[in-house]
Design an enzyme around this catalytic site. Structure first.
Site, PDB file in Angstrom:
ATOM      1  CE  LYS A   1       7.144   0.296  -4.748  1.00 53.23           C
ATOM      2  NZ  LYS A   1       7.231   0.433  -3.251  1.00 53.23           N
TER       3      LYS A   1
ATOM      4  CE1 TYR B   1       9.243   5.124  -5.666  1.00 55.84           C
ATOM      5  CE2 TYR B   1       9.748   3.159  -4.385  1.00 55.84           C
ATOM      6  CZ  TYR B   1       8.883   4.182  -4.718  1.00 55.84           C
ATOM      7  OH  TYR B   1       7.647   4.262  -4.110  1.00 55.84           O
TER       8      TYR B   1
HETATM    9  P1  NDP Z   1       0.783  -0.612   5.240  1.00 50.94           P
HETATM   10  O1  NDP Z   1       1.268  -1.813   5.954  1.00 50.94           O
HETATM   11  O2  NDP Z   1       0.828   0.689   5.936  1.00 50.94           O
HETATM   12  O3  NDP Z   1      -0.723  -0.822   4.720  1.00 50.94           O
HETATM   13  C1  NDP Z   1      -1.152  -2.005   4.114  1.00 50.94           C
HETATM   14  C2  NDP Z   1      -2.642  -2.167   4.345  1.00 50.94           C
HETATM   15  O4  NDP Z   1      -3.087  -3.341   3.679  1.00 50.94           O
HETATM   16  C3  NDP Z   1      -3.027  -2.379   5.801  1.00 50.94           C
HETATM   17  O5  NDP Z   1      -3.190  -1.189   6.508  1.00 50.94           O
HETATM   18  C4  NDP Z   1      -4.330  -3.150   5.685  1.00 50.94           C
HETATM   19  O6  NDP Z   1      -5.387  -2.220   5.457  1.00 50.94           O
HETATM   20  C5  NDP Z   1      -4.173  -3.918   4.389  1.00 50.94           C
HETATM   21  N1  NDP Z   1      -3.894  -5.354   4.654  1.00 50.94           N
HETATM   22  C6  NDP Z   1      -4.695  -6.369   4.274  1.00 50.94           C
HETATM   23  N2  NDP Z   1      -4.170  -7.541   4.647  1.00 50.94           N
HETATM   24  C7  NDP Z   1      -3.033  -7.292   5.300  1.00 50.94           C
HETATM   25  C8  NDP Z   1      -2.055  -8.115   5.932  1.00 50.94           C
HETATM   26  N3  NDP Z   1      -2.153  -9.450   5.937  1.00 50.94           N
HETATM   27  N4  NDP Z   1      -1.022  -7.510   6.524  1.00 50.94           N
HETATM   28  C9  NDP Z   1      -0.878  -6.191   6.501  1.00 50.94           C
HETATM   29  N5  NDP Z   1      -1.778  -5.336   5.893  1.00 50.94           N
HETATM   30  C10 NDP Z   1      -2.851  -5.893   5.303  1.00 50.94           C
HETATM   31  O7  NDP Z   1       1.598  -0.539   3.871  1.00 50.94           O
HETATM   32  P2  NDP Z   1       1.835   0.707   2.893  1.00 50.94           P
HETATM   33  O8  NDP Z   1       0.614   1.527   2.825  1.00 50.94           O
HETATM   34  O9  NDP Z   1       3.100   1.375   3.245  1.00 50.94           O
HETATM   35  O10 NDP Z   1       2.091  -0.056   1.505  1.00 50.94           O
HETATM   36  C11 NDP Z   1       1.051  -0.664   0.778  1.00 50.94           C
HETATM   37  C12 NDP Z   1       1.469  -0.851  -0.689  1.00 50.94           C
HETATM   38  O11 NDP Z   1       1.791   0.412  -1.245  1.00 50.94           O
HETATM   39  C13 NDP Z   1       2.702  -1.724  -0.905  1.00 50.94           C
HETATM   40  O12 NDP Z   1       2.529  -2.462  -2.083  1.00 50.94           O
HETATM   41  C14 NDP Z   1       3.841  -0.734  -1.109  1.00 50.94           C
HETATM   42  O13 NDP Z   1       4.872  -1.221  -1.926  1.00 50.94           O
HETATM   43  C15 NDP Z   1       3.119   0.409  -1.797  1.00 50.94           C
HETATM   44  N6  NDP Z   1       3.731   1.718  -1.508  1.00 50.94           N
HETATM   45  C16 NDP Z   1       3.967   2.548  -2.556  1.00 50.94           C
HETATM   46  C17 NDP Z   1       4.503   3.796  -2.342  1.00 50.94           C
HETATM   47  C18 NDP Z   1       4.663   4.731  -3.480  1.00 50.94           C
HETATM   48  O14 NDP Z   1       5.263   5.781  -3.301  1.00 50.94           O
HETATM   49  N7  NDP Z   1       4.125   4.429  -4.636  1.00 50.94           N
HETATM   50  C19 NDP Z   1       4.908   4.241  -1.005  1.00 50.94           C
HETATM   51  C20 NDP Z   1       4.550   3.315   0.030  1.00 50.94           C
HETATM   52  C21 NDP Z   1       4.010   2.095  -0.233  1.00 50.94           C
HETATM   53  P3  NDP Z   1      -6.770  -2.323   6.281  1.00 50.94           P
HETATM   54  O15 NDP Z   1      -6.413  -2.200   7.725  1.00 50.94           O
HETATM   55  O16 NDP Z   1      -7.555  -1.187   5.773  1.00 50.94           O
HETATM   56  O17 NDP Z   1      -7.344  -3.658   5.948  1.00 50.94           O
END
Ligand code: NDP
Length: 387
Positions: free
Chosen positions: A153, A236
């Site tokens: 989401k 949420y």
């Molecule tokens: P992060 O920023 O920690 O992780 C995002 C990951 O996406 C990065 O680590 C990277 O992985 C990849 N990525 C690819 N392109 C980009 C870019 N241009 N900039 C940044 N990251 C990029 O975010 P979160 O893990 O906190 O959140 C990710 C998703 O999950 C969002 O949509 C958020 O809304 C959702 N979320 C949902 C939650 C829930 O409880 N359901 C809780 C937290 C987040 P890599 O280095 O491997 O390429």
């Protein structure tokens, strides 16, 4: 005959020798009575467990905070879901994660080779955990590669993207589910049952709050990556109001605060407060923020009492209380891993052909309201939610 001396060790030998014949014949008799092998005929009530069902194989797309801290560890609690591939822009990190979870290093992809998942039969589904602005593209490419899609989401950056994702899943005849983890855990499910079952009388209003301090740098603070507090945390509150009422809001109002003296909020508001009007007359007031201490709760107020989940949105420690007739009772439920529940539900959809509880249409409904909230704070007027 001389009676043997009881203290004489030879007497014991004598007795032992004398008794040996009797003993041996007793043992033989007993041995013959005990069957030497199990009967070839099995008891009719013998219970034999079924072989474990084949788990659904997942490719995790984006190895950020959520993927590494919550989703990957949650597989240990899954019954029907297994991580089999990773997609990441950082190969060293991905290889380390693959080794930690026993994933074949051949199954590590990057964003360019992502489409090659089409040739990997071990992968049934992709779980998209990327910045919000990338959800639509990676859903469409995942579907094109012949995979089912579980997407975090908010579903996407706007209504048009959500509609394209839904159409593409239909065309590909694949499942599309939005990862609303709270719909797969006991406390929020109980709250739905109680509120919709009339436990607090006719529902009149809801207040919900989801606030936190978000530190830079963070995808949540970037407009280009479709960040912002409404889609990230306010969703949420919005989703809770929709699942508690079982209705779609028709109109919204909103005010936003974007302080000029805090560099974190150059591109997105710090806080947004919004109200939702539902067809039954329920009015919901929600606030979300990236600039306050934590607040993660809701209260549904009915004609005869109220139901409160405080906290309602974190991964652990949820508390559910109902007040009726001046008496408060707390529901003690067993905590379950939200992500394991969500992934196993999706695996059932993939493997057994069930329909997801939170399909693409559920994500689209939220994004429609988010669009109206954004418009409402920009124009400063009540806005009708598009249908
Ligand atoms: P992060 O920023 O920690 O992780 C995002 C990951 O996406 C990065 O680590 C990277 O992985 C990849 N990525 C690819 N392109 C980009 C870019 N241009 N900039 C940044 N990251 C990029 O975010 P979160 O893990 O906190 O959140 C990710 C998703 O999950 C969002 O949509 C958020 O809304 C959702 N979320 C949902 C939650 C829930 O409880 N359901 C809780 C937290 C987040 P890599 O280095 O491997 O390429």
């Amino acid at each position: 005959m001389i009676a043997p001396n009881p203290n004489d060790p030879d007497r014991r030998t004598f007795l032992a020798v004398a008794g040996a014949g009797v003993l041996v014949s007793n043992i033989m008799a007993q041995k013959q009575a005990v069957p030497l092998a199990p009967p070839d005929k099995q008891p009719p009530d013998l219970k034999v467990p079924d072989p474990p069902k084949k788990p659904a194989g997942y490719a995790i797309v984006g190895l950020g905070q959520l993927a590494l801290e919550q989703v990957m560890p949650a597989f240990a609690e899954c019954k029907r879901s297994k991580p089999v591939a990773l997609v990441s822009g950082h190969p060293d990190k991905a290889k380390k994660v693959a080794a930690a979870y026993g994933i074949d290093p051949k199954n590590v992809y990057d964003y360019q080779t992502y489409d090659k998942l089409a040739d990997n039969p071990a992968v049934d589904a992709v779980y998209i955990i990327l910045p919000n602005s990338m959800h639509a593209e990676y859903t469409l490419r995942g579907l094109k590669a012949g995979k089912h899609v579980l997407c975090e989401k908010p579903m996407a950056a706007n209504v048009a993207e959500c509609e394209r994702m839904i159409d593409a899943a239909k065309e590909a005849k694949k499942k599309l589910m939005i990862a609303y983890r709270l719909r797969y855990e006991p406390f929020n499910m109980k709250a739905i049952e109680l509120v919709r079952g009339g436990e607090i009388g006719k529902l009149k209003s809801i207040t919900a709050s989801h606030c936190q301090n978000t530190e830079a740098p963070n995808i949540r603070l970037s407009r280009e990556l479709a960040g912002g507090p409404v889609g990230d945390v306010g969703i949420y509150c919005l989703n809770a109001c929709r699942y508690l009422t079982g209705e779609e809001p028709t109109e919204v109002t909103a005010v936003a605060q974007q302080p000029k003296d805090d560099p974190r909020f150059k591109e997105v508001p710090e806080s947004v407060t919004f109200t939702l009007r539902f067809p039954s007359g329920v009015i919901a007031t929600c606030d979300c923020s990236f600039g306050t201490d934590e607040s993660r709760r809701y209260r549904a107020l009915g004609a005869d009492g109220f139901l409160e989940l405080d906290p309602s949105f974190p991964y652990h420690g949820l508390r559910l209380r109902v007040q009726k007739g001046g008496k408060i009772s707390e529901y003690k439920l067993e905590e379950k891993n939200h992500f394991a529940g969500e992934m196993d539900h999706f695996s059932e959809c993939v493997l057994d052909g069930k329909d997801p509880r939170t399909p693409g249409e559920e994500g689209l409904a939220d994004v429609r309201v988010i669009a109206a909230i954004e418009e409402a704070w920009k124009i400063g007027k009540m806005v009708a939610v598009s249908k």
